[in-house]
Design an enzyme around this catalytic site. Structure first.
Site, mmCIF file in Angstrom:
data_model
loop_
_atom_site.group_PDB
_atom_site.id
_atom_site.type_symbol
_atom_site.label_atom_id
_atom_site.label_comp_id
_atom_site.label_asym_id
_atom_site.label_seq_id
_atom_site.Cartn_x
_atom_site.Cartn_y
_atom_site.Cartn_z
ATOM 1 N N THR A 198 0.821 -1.256 -0.074
ATOM 2 C CA THR A 198 -0.066 0.002 -0.053
ATOM 3 C C THR A 198 0.784 1.184 0.096
ATOM 4 O O THR A 198 1.693 1.298 0.649
ATOM 5 C CB THR A 198 -0.651 0.027 1.279
ATOM 6 O OG1 THR A 198 -1.684 -1.284 1.358
ATOM 7 C CG2 THR A 198 -1.699 1.099 1.242
ATOM 8 N N ARG A 226 -12.310 -9.919 -1.678
ATOM 9 C CA ARG A 226 -11.433 -9.569 -0.305
ATOM 10 C C ARG A 226 -11.335 -8.060 -0.287
ATOM 11 O O ARG A 226 -11.050 -7.575 -1.213
ATOM 12 C CB ARG A 226 -10.139 -10.566 -0.496
ATOM 13 C CG ARG A 226 -9.346 -10.202 0.523
ATOM 14 C CD ARG A 226 -8.152 -9.142 0.456
ATOM 15 N NE ARG A 226 -7.120 -9.146 1.412
ATOM 16 C CZ ARG A 226 -6.368 -8.194 1.680
ATOM 17 N NH1 ARG A 226 -6.392 -7.129 0.752
ATOM 18 N NH2 ARG A 226 -5.580 -8.291 2.572
ATOM 19 N N VAL A 227 -11.516 -7.482 0.883
ATOM 20 C CA VAL A 227 -11.189 -6.246 1.221
ATOM 21 C C VAL A 227 -10.033 -6.147 2.163
ATOM 22 O O VAL A 227 -10.095 -6.989 3.358
ATOM 23 C CB VAL A 227 -12.273 -5.301 1.709
ATOM 24 C CG1 VAL A 227 -12.066 -4.018 2.113
ATOM 25 C CG2 VAL A 227 -13.453 -5.246 0.556
ATOM 26 N N GLY A 228 -8.999 -5.428 2.006
ATOM 27 C CA GLY A 228 -7.783 -5.494 3.087
ATOM 28 C C GLY A 228 -8.090 -4.327 4.043
ATOM 29 O O GLY A 228 -9.391 -3.748 4.188
ATOM 30 N N ASP A 229 -6.936 -4.160 4.640
ATOM 31 C CA ASP A 229 -7.172 -2.882 5.884
ATOM 32 C C ASP A 229 -7.327 -1.462 5.463
ATOM 33 O O ASP A 229 -7.752 -0.578 5.919
ATOM 34 C CB ASP A 229 -5.983 -3.046 6.495
ATOM 35 C CG ASP A 229 -4.514 -2.737 5.962
ATOM 36 O OD1 ASP A 229 -4.527 -3.502 4.963
ATOM 37 O OD2 ASP A 229 -4.045 -1.838 6.356
ATOM 38 N N THR A 249 0.913 -0.636 6.299
ATOM 39 C CA THR A 249 0.989 -1.076 5.180
ATOM 40 C C THR A 249 1.383 -2.590 5.669
ATOM 41 O O THR A 249 1.923 -2.916 6.678
ATOM 42 C CB THR A 249 2.177 -0.574 4.387
ATOM 43 O OG1 THR A 249 2.419 -1.274 3.133
ATOM 44 C CG2 THR A 249 3.524 -0.558 4.997
ATOM 45 N N GLY A 250 1.034 -3.567 4.799
ATOM 46 C CA GLY A 250 1.521 -5.088 4.931
ATOM 47 C C GLY A 250 0.343 -5.808 4.825
ATOM 48 O O GLY A 250 -0.833 -5.672 4.269
ATOM 49 N N GLY A 252 -2.891 -6.897 5.384
ATOM 50 C CA GLY A 252 -4.082 -6.490 5.769
ATOM 51 C C GLY A 252 -4.994 -7.286 6.821
ATOM 52 O O GLY A 252 -5.299 -6.533 7.907
HETATM 53 N N1 GLY Z 1 -2.193 -3.778 3.292
HETATM 54 C C1 GLY Z 1 -3.044 -3.893 1.939
HETATM 55 C C2 GLY Z 1 -4.081 -5.124 2.048
HETATM 56 O O1 GLY Z 1 -3.534 -6.028 2.818
HETATM 57 O O2 GLY Z 1 -4.692 -5.185 1.221
#
Ligand code: GLY
Length: 342
Positions: A198, A226-229, A249-250, A252
């Site tokens: 990210t 799928r949705v991340g953080d 970042t990383g 999620g």
């Molecule tokens: N940090 C971005 C994701 O996991 O989508």
């Protein structure tokens, strides 16, 4: 433009502020260090450069700077974790997550958005031009189109070829069995150091307005839907204008478990300096993680302009730009070395 890498021993420029004495109330009495912008990973330097063209103006508005900064990365087809040129999901579709927060703590976000080059700009419109905070998938696309954003193909030939290669090795990955998908993801975001993930950006403008944004194509070959953080308030981003801002970042899934960016801001509220606050979030990620290969990195920008970073593993960088020292890349301190690192 200065372009150098230093090891972050203290929060960037933290020597200027006696951190234990800092409090939101006290900070309004002392001159803030501004403007300043920080962003994740080495592509953050190019993003900072773009943001600085706005921030260097006395009346440059923080979210204009941030939208321009992250927009440069969203449009770059060579960056495979953000915007155009991002790796697609397991069905071969590029889907984007993004959010913004402003100097009043107002939030807007989009998730699983397809075919729009600048999802952070759409997130800002959600904040400003809708009664809502988070729009997803087709609804987000419809909103973007109504706002004048033109759909376009975001899957580059290079990423199409990469997806076909992955699909050949994982023909049954979608929709079943999900395990195959998780295994594929192990080679991307979880390891972290080689995957620049990210773009998160935090900035304080010359007028003292604090804001932030996150934007990403998410983890490679993810399960569709799928949705991340990154678009989730408190996970990928949090801004409390009285205290400071944080972004993540990383991996999620690990960041969401601990609402990582909220942890950072609350730790600053209770007196931790930006680096120590990021370390607290990294420790919680590690404690709650069910894998020994998770990477997450956090950035913090306090309301007085002091910045810090911390990673669960080595390899995480913060790009920081201020008037005193220009634009530079700083290696974040970390809890444990990445696999293969010394
Ligand atoms: N940090 C971005 C994701 O996991 O989508």
């Amino acid at each position: 433009m200065p372009n150098r890498r230093t090891f972050l021993k203290l929060s960037a420029a933290s020597a200027a502020a006696p951190l234990l004495n800092w409090s939101p109330a006290a900070s309004s009495a002392s001159p803030a260090r501004r403007p300043v912008v920080v962003s994740t990973w080495n592509f953050g330097e190019a993003a900072n450069e773009a943001a600085w063209t706005v921030l260097q103006q006395d009346d440059g508005y923080v979210l204009d700077a941030i939208e321009k900064g992250v927009g440069r990365i969203e449009a770059d087809p060579e960056i495979h974790t953000v915007g155009r040129g991002g790796r697609p999901d397991a069905s071969g579709t590029v889907t984007l997550d993004a959010c913004v927060m402003d100097e009043h703590g107002r939030y807007g976000a989009v998730a699983a958005l397809e075919r729009i080059l600048h999802p952070a700009a759409v997130a800002r419109r959600v904040k400003d031009d809708s009664p809502h905070s988070l729009l997803v998938a087709d609804g987000a696309l419809r909103f973007a189109r109504a706002q004048g954003f033109e759909p376009q193909d975001l899957l580059t030939d290079e990423m199409d070829a990469a997806w076909r290669e992955w699909k050949e090795k994982n023909p049954d990955a979608v929709p079943d069995p999900p395990e195959a998908n998780v295994e594929a993801q192990d080679t991307t975001s979880r390891g972290g150091a080689e995957n620049h993930d990210t773009i998160g950006m935090l900035a304080l403008d010359a007028q003292g307005r604090l804001g932030g944004a996150c934007t990403t194509s998410g983890t490679a070959w993810k399960q569709p839907g799928r949705v991340g953080d990154s678009p989730l308030v408190g996970s990928g981003l949090f801004v409390d204008p009285d205290v400071g801002a944080a972004c993540a970042t990383g991996w999620g899934e690990a960041i969401m478990r601990v609402a990582g960016s909220h942890v950072v801001v609350e730790a600053m509220r209770h007196g931790k300096d930006p680096e120590a606050a990021c370390r607290e979030a990294a420790e919680r990620v590690q404690k709650r993680s069910d894998s020994d290969n998770v990477q997450a990195g956090f950035l913090a920008l306090r309301a007085d302009g002091q910045a810090g970073a911390y990673g669960v593993r080595s390899g995480f960088d913060m790009a920081i730009y201020d008037e005193a020292e220009g634009n530079r890349l700083v290696s974040a301190p970390y809890l444990v070395p990445s696999a293969g690192a010394e």
